[in-house]
Enzyme design. Structure first.
Site, PDB file in Angstrom:
ATOM      1  N   HIS A  41       0.831  -1.199   0.000  1.00  0.00           N
ATOM      2  CA  HIS A  41       0.000   0.000   0.000  1.00  0.00           C
ATOM      3  C   HIS A  41       0.871   1.257   0.000  1.00  0.00           C
ATOM      4  O   HIS A  41       1.589   1.525   0.967  1.00  0.00           O
ATOM      5  CB  HIS A  41      -0.887  -0.026   1.252  1.00  0.00           C
ATOM      6  CG  HIS A  41      -1.799   1.137   1.397  1.00  0.00           C
ATOM      7  ND1 HIS A  41      -1.674   2.056   2.425  1.00  0.00           N
ATOM      8  CD2 HIS A  41      -2.859   1.544   0.661  1.00  0.00           C
ATOM      9  CE1 HIS A  41      -2.626   2.959   2.319  1.00  0.00           C
ATOM     10  NE2 HIS A  41      -3.360   2.679   1.259  1.00  0.00           N
ATOM     11  N   HIS A  83      -0.884  10.368  -3.114  1.00  0.00           N
ATOM     12  CA  HIS A  83      -2.218  10.023  -2.610  1.00  0.00           C
ATOM     13  C   HIS A  83      -3.172  11.198  -2.646  1.00  0.00           C
ATOM     14  O   HIS A  83      -4.316  11.071  -3.082  1.00  0.00           O
ATOM     15  CB  HIS A  83      -2.123   9.491  -1.184  1.00  0.00           C
ATOM     16  CG  HIS A  83      -3.458   9.175  -0.577  1.00  0.00           C
ATOM     17  ND1 HIS A  83      -4.199  10.104   0.131  1.00  0.00           N
ATOM     18  CD2 HIS A  83      -4.197   8.049  -0.601  1.00  0.00           C
ATOM     19  CE1 HIS A  83      -5.337   9.557   0.513  1.00  0.00           C
ATOM     20  NE2 HIS A  83      -5.366   8.309   0.089  1.00  0.00           N
TER      21      HIS A  83
END
Length: 319
Positions: A41, A83
């Site tokens: 991740h 992100h």
């Protein structure tokens, strides 16, 4: 390259109101068709600054089957791995470009932000994307998608997310078209290339995934993320039937599955891959002993076929 990656390529392929309870699913979970995959991740983001080449490189060293890249677009239409839609959380943009902020209204009042789409790639490359995490990473830069591909290709799979695509639509920037172009430019539209470097594309946006399907057909497996605003209904039986019409899997926040294991069974019964997110060593709910124990439960009891984790080194060994 791991046997899990080879097998998956060959096949052609948050929070919840109820506290998690460690219990078996209400019926025996269907066996995953392939060994579960280890998805790093934002890279190995527990140990290095998220979405930087050091985090991606460390994920490879830790044996990740896939490395995730969240995608944003610069003002000149270049895909970068980040992100947030804004730069201030993970870079020193406030120091480098103090006068380039815009003010937005939030529930907590006005806030100054530096949108990625307001900066060219050259400007983004001036920013320090590592010091916020640790001084050891001072001077690390925001990578382009191309740089991520160059590092990961042939070593593991790529797992990309079209992040907030509606933001870019409003600016006349077509994220999906640029993603398809970059993948094709690297030969990843060819099945033979994807044997060594399989590709997933995920999004919270069903519209974005539908555009990917329109642009690339069945070339890349698509995963509908579930857990953000307006997406929870996609885990219902009707929602899963809808998802199966344009995607190959779902990625729910794992607490949703702990609260209602029947939803995991429903995903697998619908013929969809199940890739829950995000297991973190520092945020393991009771009654699980550690991150590895939680991942074992997701695989063995709930039928998950992969998991997102900040700690790819804690992925369960093959059983």
């Amino acid at each position: 390259m791991s046997t899990r990656i080879a097998a998956l390529a060959f096949a052609g392929l948050c929070g919840c109101a109820q506290p998690p309870v460690r219990e078996a699913a209400p019926a025996a979970a269907p066996a995953p068709p392939l060994a579960p995959v280890n998805i790093a991740h934002r890279g190995a983001s527990a140990y290095a600054p998220e979405h930087t080449l050091p985090a991606y490189r460390l994920a490879l060293e830790m044996g990740a089957d896939y490395v995730e890249q969240d995608l944003q677009l610069t003002r000149d239409g270049r895909l970068v791995c980040l992100h947030d839609t804004t730069l201030e959380r993970t870079t020193d943009v406030e120091e480098v470009f103090p006068d380039r902020a815009v003010t937005i209204e939030t529930a907590d009042g006005p806030r100054r932000v530096w949108p990625v789409a307001a900066f060219t790639l050259d400007e983004v490359k001036r920013l320090d994307a590592g010091s916020w995490f640790d001084a050891e990473f001072a001077g690390v830069r925001v990578p382009t998608l191309q740089e991520a591909i160059d590092l990961v290709q042939g070593e593991a799979g790529l797992y990309m997310e079209t992040k907030d695509p509606e933001t870019y639509d409003a600016l006349g920037l077509a994220m999906e078209a640029e993603l398809v172009r970059v993948l094709a430019a690297n030969g990843l539209d060819a099945a033979a290339t994807r044997t060594a470097t399989p590709v997933f594309v995920q999004s919270f946006s069903a519209a974005s995934l539908r555009r990917m399907r329109d642009l690339a057909g069945d070339t890349y497996p698509l995963v509908q993320l579930v857990g953000g605003p307006g997406t929870q209904g996609l885990l219902t039986d009707d929602g899963l039937a809808e998802v199966a019409g344009y995607a190959d899997g779902v990625g729910p926040a794992f607490p949703m599955l702990l609260a209602d294991p029947s939803r995991a069974l429903a995903v697998r019964a619908a013929g969809l891959e199940l890739h829950p997110y995000t297991v973190r060593a520092g945020q393991v709910p009771e009654p699980f002993d550690d991150a590895t124990d939680l991942m074992v439960h997701l695989f063995d009891e709930l039928g998950a076929t992969g998991v997102f984790t900040d700690n790819p080194d804690l992925f369960p060994p093959a059983r």
